[in-house]
Design a protein around this motif. Structure first.
Motif, short mmCIF file in Angstrom:
data_model
loop_
_atom_site.label_atom_id
_atom_site.label_comp_id
_atom_site.label_asym_id
_atom_site.label_seq_id
_atom_site.Cartn_x
_atom_site.Cartn_y
_atom_site.Cartn_z
N VAL A 4 11.15 -49.95 44.34
CA VAL A 4 11.06 -48.49 44.30
C VAL A 4 11.50 -47.94 45.64
CG1 VAL A 4 9.53 -46.52 44.00
CG2 VAL A 4 9.19 -48.58 42.62
N GLU A 5 12.49 -47.07 45.60
CA GLU A 5 12.97 -46.42 46.83
C GLU A 5 12.59 -44.94 46.78
OE1 GLU A 5 16.80 -49.29 47.82
OE2 GLU A 5 17.06 -47.13 47.58
N GLN A 6 12.17 -44.43 47.93
CA GLN A 6 11.66 -43.06 48.00
C GLN A 6 12.35 -42.32 49.13
OE1 GLN A 6 7.36 -42.89 48.08
NE2 GLN A 6 7.31 -40.74 48.62
N HIS A 7 12.76 -41.08 48.83
CA HIS A 7 13.44 -40.24 49.83
C HIS A 7 13.01 -38.78 49.68
CE1 HIS A 7 16.20 -43.49 50.81
NE2 HIS A 7 16.26 -43.73 49.52
N PRO A 8 12.95 -38.02 50.75
CA PRO A 8 13.15 -38.46 52.14
C PRO A 8 11.89 -39.11 52.69
CG PRO A 8 12.64 -36.15 52.13
CD PRO A 8 12.64 -36.58 50.68
N SER A 9 11.96 -39.68 53.87
CA SER A 9 10.77 -40.26 54.48
C SER A 9 9.92 -39.18 55.15
CB SER A 9 11.16 -41.35 55.48
OG SER A 9 12.02 -40.81 56.48
N THR A 10 10.56 -38.13 55.62
CA THR A 10 9.84 -36.99 56.16
C THR A 10 10.46 -35.71 55.62
OG1 THR A 10 11.24 -36.87 58.13
CG2 THR A 10 9.24 -38.20 58.31
N CYS A 90 5.24 -42.45 45.58
CA CYS A 90 5.55 -42.64 44.16
C CYS A 90 5.30 -44.11 43.84
CB CYS A 90 6.99 -42.27 43.86
SG CYS A 90 8.23 -43.29 44.70
N ALA A 91 5.16 -44.42 42.58
CA ALA A 91 4.93 -45.80 42.16
C ALA A 91 5.47 -46.00 40.75
CB ALA A 91 3.44 -46.16 42.22
N ALA A 92 5.72 -47.26 40.43
CA ALA A 92 6.19 -47.62 39.10
C ALA A 92 5.43 -48.85 38.62
CB ALA A 92 7.69 -47.89 39.11
N SER A 93 5.21 -48.91 37.32
CA SER A 93 4.49 -50.05 36.75
C SER A 93 5.03 -50.35 35.37
CB SER A 93 2.99 -49.73 36.68
OG SER A 93 2.30 -50.76 35.98
N ARG A 94 5.08 -51.63 35.02
CA ARG A 94 5.48 -52.02 33.67
C ARG A 94 4.36 -52.72 32.94
NH1 ARG A 94 9.75 -56.90 33.67
NH2 ARG A 94 9.06 -56.96 31.52
N TYR A 100 4.23 -50.87 41.94
CA TYR A 100 5.16 -50.98 43.04
C TYR A 100 5.32 -49.59 43.64
CZ TYR A 100 6.30 -55.57 41.21
OH TYR A 100 6.23 -56.86 40.78
N PHE A 101 4.98 -49.46 44.91
CA PHE A 101 4.98 -48.16 45.57
C PHE A 101 6.24 -47.95 46.39
CE2 PHE A 101 0.82 -46.15 45.08
CZ PHE A 101 0.08 -47.16 44.51
N GLY A 102 6.65 -46.70 46.50
CA GLY A 102 7.67 -46.32 47.46
C GLY A 102 7.07 -46.33 48.84
#
Lengths: 111, 113
Positions: A4-10, A90-94, A100-102
């Motif tokens: 999981v990729e998250q943007h922006p960081s700030t 953010c996070a994702a789960s199956r 899995y967190f950003g």
């Protein structure tokens, strides 16, 4: 495994403006996407979540959108207030409770 | 209901030592998950326990282990500590395993010197 990729960081916004945080995921089998807010020195707390059979969900000033085809989902905060300042994950789960967190977005709302 | 509690809240250890962290879930919750939180990596999933069985496991070395007791309390053990193990360790509980909101504890801040 899932990535999981998250943007922006700030992110800094003026009070009253909108804030948008975006996440992408890699595992097409992921089907649950929560967002957590963590204030400084405090524990993460769920603010909104969405399942893969829904494209959008709204709760007052907060909304989440999901694009399964593109494998990305976004958090939208409208009419931001100083108390919205925090780190958002953010996070994702199956399956199960394996999330899995950003890497987080530090949001600052400037009064 | 009381929230998720973790003990101890702060811990300082030296390299090579081992450490045990404890997590008490919300009453009635049977699933406990553990996460490592570091500034650069965010929250990384360690493992989940449900009804005393490990249900899922993240990508961490075997030095990280855990267990769950019949009252749903969980412990996490890290052996042969390394400097890189310094982090905030969070546990989270849910009523069941699967697609549920996770309620986080305050965390245990581990510092390895």
């Amino acid at each position: 495994g899932e990535n999981v990729e998250q943007h922006p960081s700030t992110l800094s916004v003026q009070e009253g403006d909108s804030a948008v945080i975006k996440c992408t995921y890699s595992d097409s089998a992921s089907n649950y996407f929560p967002w957590y807010k963590q204030e400084l020195g405090k524990r993460p707390q769920l603010i909104i979540d969405i399942r893969s059979n829904v494209g959008e969900k709204k709760d007052q000033r907060i909304a989440v959108t999901l694009n399964k085809t593109a494998k990305h989902f976004s958090l939208h905060i409208t009419e931001t207030q100083p108390e919205d300042s925090a780190v958002y994950f953010c996070a994702a789960s199956r399956t199960g409770n394996q999330f899995y967190f950003g890497t987080g977005t530090s949001l600052t709302v400037i009064p | 209901k009381a929230g998720v509690t973790q003990t101890p809240r702060y811990l300082i250890k030296t390299r090579g030592q081992q450490v045990t962290l404890s997590c008490s879930p919300i009453s009635g919750h049977r699933s406990v998950s553990w996460y490592q939180q570091t500034p650069g990596q965010g929250l990384q999933f360690l493992f989940e326990y449900f009804s005393e069985t490990q249900r899922n496991k993240g990508n961490f070395p075997g030095r990280f282990s855990g267990r769950q007791f019949s009252n749903s309390r969980s412990e996490m053990n890290v052996s042969t500590l390394e400097l890189g193990d310094s982090a905030l360790y969070l546990c989270a509980s849910s009523p069941t395993s699967g697609y549920n909101e996770q309620f986080f504890g305050p965390g245990t801040r581990l510092t390895v010197l």
